[in-house]
Design an enzyme around this catalytic site. Structure first.
Site, mmCIF file in Angstrom:
data_model
loop_
_atom_site.group_PDB
_atom_site.id
_atom_site.type_symbol
_atom_site.label_atom_id
_atom_site.label_comp_id
_atom_site.label_asym_id
_atom_site.label_seq_id
_atom_site.Cartn_x
_atom_site.Cartn_y
_atom_site.Cartn_z
ATOM 1 N N LYS A 36 -33.289 59.376 64.446
ATOM 2 C CA LYS A 36 -34.445 59.841 63.687
ATOM 3 C C LYS A 36 -35.137 58.680 63.010
ATOM 4 O O LYS A 36 -36.330 58.632 62.887
ATOM 5 C CB LYS A 36 -33.984 60.864 62.650
ATOM 6 C CG LYS A 36 -33.761 62.219 63.263
ATOM 7 C CD LYS A 36 -33.316 63.225 62.208
ATOM 8 C CE LYS A 36 -32.389 64.255 62.811
ATOM 9 N NZ LYS A 36 -31.015 64.174 62.362
ATOM 10 N N HIS B 215 -24.952 42.950 74.233
ATOM 11 C CA HIS B 215 -25.817 43.540 75.268
ATOM 12 C C HIS B 215 -26.210 42.469 76.293
ATOM 13 O O HIS B 215 -26.170 42.699 77.496
ATOM 14 C CB HIS B 215 -27.100 44.113 74.650
ATOM 15 C CG HIS B 215 -26.867 45.308 73.763
ATOM 16 N ND1 HIS B 215 -27.387 45.403 72.494
ATOM 17 C CD2 HIS B 215 -26.185 46.456 73.974
ATOM 18 C CE1 HIS B 215 -27.033 46.571 71.969
ATOM 19 N NE2 HIS B 215 -26.296 47.225 72.834
ATOM 20 N N ARG C 128 -16.189 48.119 74.956
ATOM 21 C CA ARG C 128 -15.698 46.988 74.170
ATOM 22 C C ARG C 128 -14.223 47.131 73.837
ATOM 23 O O ARG C 128 -13.469 46.177 73.839
ATOM 24 C CB ARG C 128 -16.486 46.865 72.848
ATOM 25 C CG ARG C 128 -17.926 46.492 73.035
ATOM 26 C CD ARG C 128 -18.734 46.846 71.825
ATOM 27 N NE ARG C 128 -18.740 48.292 71.614
ATOM 28 C CZ ARG C 128 -19.507 48.913 70.743
ATOM 29 N NH1 ARG C 128 -20.302 48.229 69.976
ATOM 30 N NH2 ARG C 128 -19.471 50.229 70.614
ATOM 31 N N SER D 210 -24.709 47.298 67.382
ATOM 32 C CA SER D 210 -26.041 47.286 66.762
ATOM 33 C C SER D 210 -25.979 47.879 65.356
ATOM 34 O O SER D 210 -26.665 47.413 64.442
ATOM 35 C CB SER D 210 -27.024 48.100 67.593
ATOM 36 O OG SER D 210 -27.217 47.521 68.841
#
Ligand code: PNS
Length: 200
Positions: free
Chosen positions: A43, A19, A92, A130
């Site tokens: 969630k 990032h 990517r 991530s």
């Protein structure tokens, strides 16, 4: 001259070196870049939106034209609200392309004037996500070279708390198992003390 403002939306849970690489590239190309953290993507996120925002702010202090914000709802509505003319996204590998293309075309359908710009992060981050960082960190692996040091520190803090919690839970479980088995096995003195029928 027209100034180009772009938003770089994402979950950033947590922000990675990939990032940061994209933010740096974007900040060189565009006049203004807003890193926009989506408020309700998953969630059960690892980091709160406030934590993610703080991490991104600390990571981007050196870039004068980069700010960090949070948003809920549609990306196109947010882009319109802040007056951005494009959405920046990283690609990517070819595997990202299909999803990103679908999202870009849907955003164009929703807001025809809004462009999507794809940039390619450095190849050393082409396998980095991530999701993998979260998984590796949660399973005790090293993510040292994958995230900025302040994110690493936050991850360690999270994992320490999680381990302490898991240990406390395991101890509680052991204690309750011990109590149950003690209740089910009366001790010998108790059994000896009972008078035997017919032998008095
Ligand atoms: O980092 P991510 O999870 O790949 O980011 C995805 C994100 C936040 C860019 C995407 O889910 C998004 O734009 N969400 C906001 C809701 C929205 O606009 N949905 C329609 C997308 S076409």
């Amino acid at each position: 001259m027209k100034r180009i403002k772009v938003i770089y939306p994402g979950s950033f849970d947590p922000p990675t070196n990939g990032h940061l690489d994209l933010i740096e590239r974007g900040s060189e190309l565009f006049d203004e870049l807003i890193v926009a953290v989506l408020g309700n993507p998953e969630k059960d996120p690892l980091f709160s939106v406030a934590d993610r925002r703080k991490m991104l702010e600390a990571m981007t202090t050196e870039f004068g034209n980069v700010t960090v914000d949070t948003f809920d709802g549609l990306t196109v509505d947010y882009a319109l609200r802040v007056g951005a003319s494009a959405v920046l996204r990283g690609i990517r590998a070819i595997s990202d392309y299909e999803y990103e293309l679908q999202m870009a075309l849907m955003n164009r359908k929703l807001q025809p004037g809004l462009e999507t710009v794809f940039m390619i992060p450095s190849e050393q981050y082409s396998y980095l996500s991530s999701r993998l960082v979260r998984e590796i960190a949660q399973l005790g692996g090293s993510v040292d070279s994958l995230v900025p040091s302040l994110v690493l520190q936050k991850l360690h803090e999270k994992m320490d708390v999680a381990h302490k919690f898991a240990n406390a839970e395991a101890q509680d479980r052991e204690a309750s198992e011990r109590t149950t088995s003690e209740r089910m096995t009366p001790d010998r003195t108790e059994r000896k003390a009972k008078p035997r029928k017919g032998k008095s």
